[in-house]
Design a protein around this motif. Structure first.
Motif, mmCIF file in Angstrom:
data_model
loop_
_atom_site.group_PDB
_atom_site.id
_atom_site.type_symbol
_atom_site.label_atom_id
_atom_site.label_comp_id
_atom_site.label_asym_id
_atom_site.label_seq_id
_atom_site.Cartn_x
_atom_site.Cartn_y
_atom_site.Cartn_z
ATOM 1 N N UNK A 17 6.765 -11.411 -9.325
ATOM 2 C CA UNK A 17 7.742 -11.095 -10.645
ATOM 3 C C UNK A 17 7.010 -11.725 -12.032
ATOM 4 N N UNK A 18 6.604 -13.029 -11.796
ATOM 5 C CA UNK A 18 6.076 -13.675 -12.966
ATOM 6 C C UNK A 18 4.711 -12.966 -13.270
ATOM 7 N N UNK A 19 4.133 -12.520 -12.213
ATOM 8 C CA UNK A 19 2.598 -11.508 -12.680
ATOM 9 C C UNK A 19 2.982 -10.265 -13.086
ATOM 10 N N UNK A 20 4.182 -9.599 -12.859
ATOM 11 C CA UNK A 20 4.494 -8.404 -13.255
ATOM 12 C C UNK A 20 4.964 -8.593 -14.906
ATOM 13 N N UNK A 21 5.730 -9.797 -15.092
ATOM 14 C CA UNK A 21 6.312 -9.933 -16.630
ATOM 15 C C UNK A 21 5.212 -10.175 -17.172
ATOM 16 N N UNK A 22 4.068 -10.842 -16.992
ATOM 17 C CA UNK A 22 2.856 -11.036 -17.885
ATOM 18 C C UNK A 22 1.788 -9.532 -17.819
ATOM 19 N N UNK A 23 2.523 -8.701 -17.150
ATOM 20 C CA UNK A 23 1.665 -7.333 -17.309
ATOM 21 C C UNK A 23 0.219 -7.533 -16.593
ATOM 22 N N UNK A 24 0.290 -8.320 -15.766
ATOM 23 C CA UNK A 24 -1.188 -8.397 -14.905
ATOM 24 C C UNK A 24 -1.578 -7.260 -13.939
ATOM 25 N N UNK A 25 -0.608 -6.435 -13.453
ATOM 26 C CA UNK A 25 -0.605 -5.269 -12.656
ATOM 27 C C UNK A 25 -1.021 -4.029 -13.288
ATOM 28 N N UNK A 26 -0.845 -3.971 -14.733
ATOM 29 C CA UNK A 26 -0.996 -2.803 -15.796
ATOM 30 C C UNK A 26 -2.424 -2.269 -15.551
ATOM 31 N N UNK A 27 -3.384 -2.918 -15.854
ATOM 32 C CA UNK A 27 -4.770 -2.571 -16.053
ATOM 33 C C UNK A 27 -5.447 -1.865 -14.908
ATOM 34 N N UNK A 28 -6.243 -0.939 -14.990
ATOM 35 C CA UNK A 28 -6.972 -0.446 -13.827
ATOM 36 C C UNK A 28 -8.220 -1.291 -13.583
ATOM 37 N N UNK A 29 -8.595 -1.783 -14.602
ATOM 38 C CA UNK A 29 -10.016 -2.611 -14.189
ATOM 39 C C UNK A 29 -9.644 -3.874 -13.487
ATOM 40 N N UNK A 30 -10.577 -4.051 -12.379
ATOM 41 C CA UNK A 30 -10.503 -5.170 -11.635
ATOM 42 C C UNK A 30 -11.627 -6.207 -11.570
ATOM 43 N N UNK A 31 -11.670 -7.176 -11.428
ATOM 44 C CA UNK A 31 -12.765 -8.177 -11.729
ATOM 45 C C UNK A 31 -12.300 -9.486 -11.217
ATOM 46 N N UNK A 32 -13.270 -10.372 -10.831
ATOM 47 C CA UNK A 32 -12.906 -11.427 -9.947
ATOM 48 C C UNK A 32 -12.051 -12.541 -10.873
ATOM 49 N N UNK A 33 -12.053 -12.454 -12.093
ATOM 50 C CA UNK A 33 -11.192 -13.268 -12.963
ATOM 51 C C UNK A 33 -9.662 -12.755 -13.033
ATOM 52 N N UNK A 34 -9.666 -11.350 -13.103
ATOM 53 C CA UNK A 34 -8.141 -10.974 -12.987
ATOM 54 C C UNK A 34 -7.351 -11.056 -11.678
ATOM 55 N N UNK A 35 -8.511 -10.840 -10.309
ATOM 56 C CA UNK A 35 -7.899 -11.031 -9.118
ATOM 57 C C UNK A 35 -7.592 -12.456 -8.825
ATOM 58 N N UNK A 36 -8.336 -13.397 -9.511
ATOM 59 C CA UNK A 36 -8.148 -14.796 -9.158
ATOM 60 C C UNK A 36 -6.652 -15.215 -9.941
ATOM 61 N N UNK A 37 -6.556 -14.675 -11.189
ATOM 62 C CA UNK A 37 -5.407 -15.149 -12.020
ATOM 63 C C UNK A 37 -4.117 -14.543 -11.495
ATOM 64 N N UNK A 38 -4.242 -13.227 -10.871
ATOM 65 C CA UNK A 38 -3.061 -12.802 -10.034
ATOM 66 C C UNK A 38 -2.853 -13.657 -8.978
ATOM 67 N N UNK A 39 -3.845 -14.149 -8.055
ATOM 68 C CA UNK A 39 -3.519 -14.748 -6.829
ATOM 69 C C UNK A 39 -2.947 -16.233 -7.239
ATOM 70 N N UNK A 40 -3.294 -16.803 -8.149
ATOM 71 C CA UNK A 40 -2.882 -18.268 -8.441
ATOM 72 C C UNK A 40 -1.648 -18.166 -9.338
ATOM 73 N N UNK A 41 -1.256 -17.185 -10.069
ATOM 74 C CA UNK A 41 0.203 -16.914 -10.518
ATOM 75 C C UNK A 41 1.098 -16.555 -9.296
ATOM 76 N N UNK A 42 0.665 -15.834 -8.168
ATOM 77 C CA UNK A 42 1.860 -15.457 -7.453
ATOM 78 C C UNK A 42 1.931 -16.960 -6.422
#
Length: 65
Positions: A17-42
Motif C-alpha cells: 500500500x505504501x508503494x502504491x501511495x508513492x506511485x511506484x507502480x504507475x510507470x511502465x518502465x522497469x529497471x533494477x533501481x525501480x524494482x529494488x525500490x519497490x522491493x525494499x518498500x514492500x
C-alpha cells in the motif's frame, strides 16, 4: 492457526500500500533501481509510515567496446 504468517502477510500488504501511495507502480518502465525500490518498500512495511523511505540505486556494467 499461528499468528506469525498472518502478521507477515499484513506487514507485506501495508508495504505494498505504501508503494502504491508513492506511485511506484504507475510507470511502465522497469529497471533494477525501480524494482529494488519497490522491493525494499514492500519489505519495510509499516516502517514506511514512521519516516523510512528506502531507495535503491544500481549501476549495470556497460559492455566493453
Amino acid at each position: 492457526m499461528r499468528i506469525g504468517p498472518v502478521l507477515l502477510l499484513v506487514w507485506l500488504i501495508i508495504g505494498a500500500i505504501a508503494g502504491s501511495q508513492r506511485h511506484y507502480y504507475d510507470s511502465s518502465t522497469a529497471n533494477c533501481a525501480k524494482a529494488g525500490t519497490i522491493t525494499v518498500t514492500v519489505l519495510a512495511g509499516p516502517l514506511n509510515y514512521v519516516g523510512v523511505n528506502p531507495k535503491i540505486s544500481c549501476k549495470t556494467p556497460q559492455p566493453s567496446s
